[in-house]
Write a protein that holds these residues in place. Structure first.
Motif, PDB file in Angstrom:
ATOM      1  N   ALA A 178       9.892   3.594  10.427  1.00 36.21           N
ATOM      2  CA  ALA A 178      10.427   2.494  11.232  1.00 36.21           C
ATOM      3  C   ALA A 178       9.354   1.463  11.580  1.00 36.21           C
ATOM      4  N   ASP A 179       8.111   1.890  11.729  1.00 37.01           N
ATOM      5  CA  ASP A 179       7.061   0.922  12.076  1.00 37.01           C
ATOM      6  C   ASP A 179       6.584   0.115  10.855  1.00 37.01           C
ATOM      7  N   MET A 180       7.093   0.479   9.697  1.00 38.13           N
ATOM      8  CA  MET A 180       6.729  -0.256   8.484  1.00 38.13           C
ATOM      9  C   MET A 180       7.822  -1.235   8.082  1.00 38.13           C
ATOM     10  N   TRP A 181       9.090  -0.855   8.375  1.00 37.15           N
ATOM     11  CA  TRP A 181      10.218  -1.693   7.930  1.00 37.15           C
ATOM     12  C   TRP A 181      11.309  -1.681   8.976  1.00 37.15           C
TER      13      TRP A 181
ATOM     14  N   GLY B 248       0.791  -1.221   0.000  1.00 30.68           N
ATOM     15  CA  GLY B 248       0.000   0.000   0.000  1.00 30.68           C
ATOM     16  C   GLY B 248       0.821   1.267   0.000  1.00 30.68           C
ATOM     17  N   GLN B 249       2.096   1.160   0.305  1.00 24.77           N
ATOM     18  CA  GLN B 249       2.969   2.336   0.376  1.00 24.77           C
ATOM     19  C   GLN B 249       3.931   2.423  -0.795  1.00 24.77           C
ATOM     20  N   GLY B 250       3.701   1.643  -1.836  1.00 25.03           N
ATOM     21  CA  GLY B 250       4.618   1.639  -2.965  1.00 25.03           C
ATOM     22  C   GLY B 250       4.574   2.909  -3.775  1.00 25.03           C
ATOM     23  N   PRO B 251       5.375   2.963  -4.813  1.00 17.22           N
ATOM     24  CA  PRO B 251       6.367   1.983  -5.220  1.00 17.22           C
ATOM     25  C   PRO B 251       7.485   1.832  -4.181  1.00 17.22           C
ATOM     26  N   ASN B 252       7.858   0.590  -3.937  1.00 13.41           N
ATOM     27  CA  ASN B 252       8.887   0.280  -2.954  1.00 13.41           C
ATOM     28  C   ASN B 252      10.184  -0.130  -3.630  1.00 13.41           C
ATOM     29  N   VAL B 253      11.274   0.348  -3.029  1.00 15.80           N
ATOM     30  CA  VAL B 253      12.626   0.102  -3.561  1.00 15.80           C
ATOM     31  C   VAL B 253      13.504  -0.303  -2.383  1.00 15.80           C
ATOM     32  N   LEU B 254      14.173  -1.435  -2.513  1.00 17.30           N
ATOM     33  CA  LEU B 254      14.979  -1.974  -1.423  1.00 17.30           C
ATOM     34  C   LEU B 254      16.445  -2.006  -1.845  1.00 17.30           C
ATOM     35  N   VAL B 255      17.314  -1.522  -0.967  1.00 17.34           N
ATOM     36  CA  VAL B 255      18.743  -1.455  -1.280  1.00 17.34           C
ATOM     37  C   VAL B 255      19.530  -2.319  -0.299  1.00 17.34           C
ATOM     38  N   TYR B 256      20.321  -3.226  -0.842  1.00 14.85           N
ATOM     39  CA  TYR B 256      21.233  -4.045  -0.052  1.00 14.85           C
ATOM     40  C   TYR B 256      22.666  -3.699  -0.423  1.00 14.85           C
ATOM     41  N   PRO B 257      23.633  -3.845   0.493  1.00 15.41           N
ATOM     42  CA  PRO B 257      23.570  -4.711   1.667  1.00 15.41           C
ATOM     43  C   PRO B 257      22.941  -4.087   2.911  1.00 15.41           C
TER      44      PRO B 257
ATOM     45  N   VAL C 127      17.964  -1.041   3.294  1.00 14.29           N
ATOM     46  CA  VAL C 127      17.197   0.204   3.384  1.00 14.29           C
ATOM     47  C   VAL C 127      16.011   0.119   2.428  1.00 14.29           C
ATOM     48  N   LEU C 128      14.816   0.363   2.968  1.00  9.18           N
ATOM     49  CA  LEU C 128      13.611   0.369   2.135  1.00  9.18           C
ATOM     50  C   LEU C 128      13.166   1.805   1.911  1.00  9.18           C
ATOM     51  N   TYR C 129      12.959   2.142   0.652  1.00  9.88           N
ATOM     52  CA  TYR C 129      12.358   3.423   0.285  1.00  9.88           C
ATOM     53  C   TYR C 129      10.928   3.147  -0.149  1.00  9.88           C
ATOM     54  N   SER C 130       9.998   3.944   0.355  1.00 12.01           N
ATOM     55  CA  SER C 130       8.592   3.749  -0.011  1.00 12.01           C
ATOM     56  C   SER C 130       8.048   5.009  -0.661  1.00 12.01           C
ATOM     57  N   GLY C 131       6.990   4.827  -1.427  1.00  9.46           N
ATOM     58  CA  GLY C 131       6.387   5.957  -2.123  1.00  9.46           C
ATOM     59  C   GLY C 131       7.351   6.647  -3.059  1.00  9.46           C
ATOM     60  N   VAL C 132       8.212   5.870  -3.689  1.00  9.57           N
ATOM     61  CA  VAL C 132       9.246   6.437  -4.560  1.00  9.57           C
ATOM     62  C   VAL C 132       8.625   6.895  -5.878  1.00  9.57           C
ATOM     63  N   SER C 133       9.034   8.067  -6.309  1.00  4.61           N
ATOM     64  CA  SER C 133       8.601   8.566  -7.625  1.00  4.61           C
ATOM     65  C   SER C 133       9.808   8.645  -8.552  1.00  4.61           C
TER      66      SER C 133
END
Ligand code: FES
Length: 107
Positions: A104-107, A61-70, A73-79
């Motif tokens: 923090a309460d999401m990821w 529900g908070q997308g677009p989501n982008v996750l970066v490793y290592p 880090v999760l980015y949400s609502g990315v445009s």
């Protein structure tokens, strides 16, 4: 091929209209992943960064989501307009973009 220092996962999940979870596709993830690939080509940072589209990460529900490793880090609502900052500050500058991080309460 050298092992990348950063790996970016851009959620590309699509669900049918009306699905209760929604999806990143409904929120414009295709435009975001296209922009990542475009800027990846511009920066020619193939030895440092890998960009991959992926399945559902979780907080649809908070997308677009982008996750970066290592770092995980999760980015949400990315445009599309956020992609340059993620590239320059985090992927190449090693500093996560705090204003785009998932709460923090999401990821
Ligand atoms: S659909 Fe993208 S996080 Fe679930």
């Amino acid at each position: 091929m050298p092992r990348p220092q950063k790996h970016v996962f851009v959620c590309a999940t699509q669900r049918p209209p009306g699905h209760p979870r929604g999806s990143c596709a409904q929120k414009g993830c295709a435009e975001v992943s296209d922009e990542f690939m475009f800027q990846y080509q511009q920066r020619q940072c193939f030895d440092k960064v890998m960009v991959t589209t992926c399945g559902c990460i979780g907080p649809c529900g908070q997308g677009p989501n982008v996750l970066v490793y290592p770092e995980g880090v999760l980015y949400s609502g990315v445009s599309k307009d956020d992609v340059a900052a993620i590239f320059d500050e985090h992927l190449l500058g090693d500093q996560p973009v705090e204003r785009l991080r998932a709460p923090a309460d999401m990821w």
